[in-house]
Design a protein around this motif. Structure first.
Motif, PDB file in Angstrom:
ATOM      1  N   GLN A   1      41.617  61.483  34.521  1.00 41.88           N
ATOM      2  CA  GLN A   1      42.509  60.557  35.194  1.00 41.88           C
ATOM      3  C   GLN A   1      41.764  59.274  35.517  1.00 41.88           C
ATOM      4  N   VAL A   2      42.386  58.164  35.230  1.00 44.42           N
ATOM      5  CA  VAL A   2      41.804  56.857  35.518  1.00 44.42           C
ATOM      6  C   VAL A   2      42.828  56.046  36.300  1.00 44.42           C
ATOM      7  N   GLN A   3      42.393  55.462  37.381  1.00 44.32           N
ATOM      8  CA  GLN A   3      43.248  54.554  38.146  1.00 44.32           C
ATOM      9  C   GLN A   3      42.735  53.138  37.983  1.00 44.32           C
ATOM     10  N   LEU A   4      43.667  52.227  37.757  1.00 46.28           N
ATOM     11  CA  LEU A   4      43.315  50.838  37.481  1.00 46.28           C
ATOM     12  C   LEU A   4      43.964  49.926  38.512  1.00 46.28           C
ATOM     13  N   VAL A   5      43.203  48.990  39.020  1.00 46.71           N
ATOM     14  CA  VAL A   5      43.716  48.049  40.016  1.00 46.71           C
ATOM     15  C   VAL A   5      43.332  46.640  39.598  1.00 46.71           C
ATOM     16  N   GLU A   6      44.348  45.817  39.312  1.00 41.00           N
ATOM     17  CA  GLU A   6      44.102  44.429  38.929  1.00 41.00           C
ATOM     18  C   GLU A   6      44.058  43.527  40.160  1.00 41.00           C
ATOM     19  N   SER A   7      43.344  42.415  39.999  1.00 38.51           N
ATOM     20  CA  SER A   7      43.308  41.389  41.029  1.00 38.51           C
ATOM     21  C   SER A   7      42.967  40.059  40.379  1.00 38.51           C
ATOM     22  N   GLY A   8      43.145  38.986  41.147  1.00 39.27           N
ATOM     23  CA  GLY A   8      42.731  37.675  40.663  1.00 39.27           C
ATOM     24  C   GLY A   8      43.850  36.755  40.229  1.00 39.27           C
ATOM     25  N   GLY A   9      45.078  37.247  40.229  1.00 37.05           N
ATOM     26  CA  GLY A   9      46.186  36.383  39.851  1.00 37.05           C
ATOM     27  C   GLY A   9      46.475  35.344  40.913  1.00 37.05           C
ATOM     28  N   GLY A  10      47.374  34.422  40.572  1.00 38.50           N
ATOM     29  CA  GLY A  10      47.728  33.384  41.536  1.00 38.50           C
ATOM     30  C   GLY A  10      48.551  32.300  40.912  1.00 38.50           C
ATOM     31  N   LEU A  11      48.771  31.253  41.703  1.00 41.80           N
ATOM     32  CA  LEU A  11      49.529  30.083  41.260  1.00 41.80           C
ATOM     33  C   LEU A  11      48.537  28.955  41.009  1.00 41.80           C
ATOM     34  N   VAL A  12      48.515  28.447  39.783  1.00 43.64           N
ATOM     35  CA  VAL A  12      47.605  27.371  39.419  1.00 43.64           C
ATOM     36  C   VAL A  12      48.360  26.313  38.628  1.00 43.64           C
ATOM     37  N   GLN A  13      47.699  25.194  38.402  1.00 42.03           N
ATOM     38  CA  GLN A  13      48.281  24.130  37.594  1.00 42.03           C
ATOM     39  C   GLN A  13      47.792  24.235  36.155  1.00 42.03           C
ATOM     40  N   ALA A  14      48.552  23.664  35.270  1.00 41.10           N
ATOM     41  CA  ALA A  14      48.157  23.652  33.862  1.00 41.10           C
ATOM     42  C   ALA A  14      46.765  23.043  33.726  1.00 41.10           C
ATOM     43  N   GLY A  15      45.939  23.701  32.917  1.00 40.14           N
ATOM     44  CA  GLY A  15      44.563  23.261  32.725  1.00 40.14           C
ATOM     45  C   GLY A  15      43.552  23.949  33.608  1.00 40.14           C
ATOM     46  N   ASP A  16      44.024  24.631  34.622  1.00 39.67           N
ATOM     47  CA  ASP A  16      43.126  25.355  35.535  1.00 39.67           C
ATOM     48  C   ASP A  16      42.650  26.666  34.916  1.00 39.67           C
ATOM     49  N   SER A  17      41.783  27.338  35.658  1.00 39.25           N
ATOM     50  CA  SER A  17      41.227  28.617  35.216  1.00 39.25           C
ATOM     51  C   SER A  17      41.472  29.705  36.258  1.00 39.25           C
ATOM     52  N   LEU A  18      41.526  30.930  35.778  1.00 36.60           N
ATOM     53  CA  LEU A  18      41.580  32.113  36.633  1.00 36.60           C
ATOM     54  C   LEU A  18      40.757  33.203  35.974  1.00 36.60           C
ATOM     55  N   ARG A  19      40.209  34.082  36.794  1.00 38.62           N
ATOM     56  CA  ARG A  19      39.554  35.269  36.264  1.00 38.62           C
ATOM     57  C   ARG A  19      40.229  36.493  36.855  1.00 38.62           C
TER      58      ARG A  19
END
Length: 127
Positions: A1-19
């Motif tokens: 069994q593997v549990q996965l938890v994502e994080s790091g999303g958000g609201l950004v402007q075009a051209g920006d970066s997210l990880r």
């Protein structure tokens, strides 16, 4: 069994970066190829990127090549999706998933072939 938890999303402007990060539980993380998918409103979930068990090989769809990078840190049981030069069309809920059946040479892109999924993280890119 593997549990996965994502994080790091958000609201950004075009051209920006997210990880985005995907933290996995369990000692078997290294046995799984990992993938990132995304689902925009009213659309089917689509494959974005994948990385093999060792991290030595990756695959990205054409629309994100040169902008996105997938990587993994087995010591931290985490897979990342670095997203640069974001565009409004990248807006979606992003999911990470684990694939126990990947050969590590050919990456699987079908949603139904992945064994475990995270809950998703929202990425919104404004123009």
């Amino acid at each position: 069994q593997v549990q996965l938890v994502e994080s790091g999303g958000g609201l950004v402007q075009a051209g920006d970066s997210l990880r985005l990060s995907c933290a996995a539980s369990g000692r078997t993380f290294r046995r799984y190829a990992m993938g990132w998918f995304r689902q925009a409103p009213g659309k089917e979930r689509e494959f974005v990127a994948a990385i093999n068990c060792s991290g030595s090989s990756t695959l990205l769809i054409d629309s994100v090549k040169g902008r996105f990078t997938i990587s993994r840190d087995s010591a931290k049981n985490t897979v990342y999706l670095q997203m640069n030069s974001l565009k409004p069309e990248d807006t979606a809920v992003y999911y990470c998933a684990a694939d126990s059946g990947s050969s590590g040479v050919v990456f699987r892109q079908r949603v139904d072939l992945y064994d475990y999924w995270g809950q998703g993280t929202q990425v919104t890119v404004s123009s």
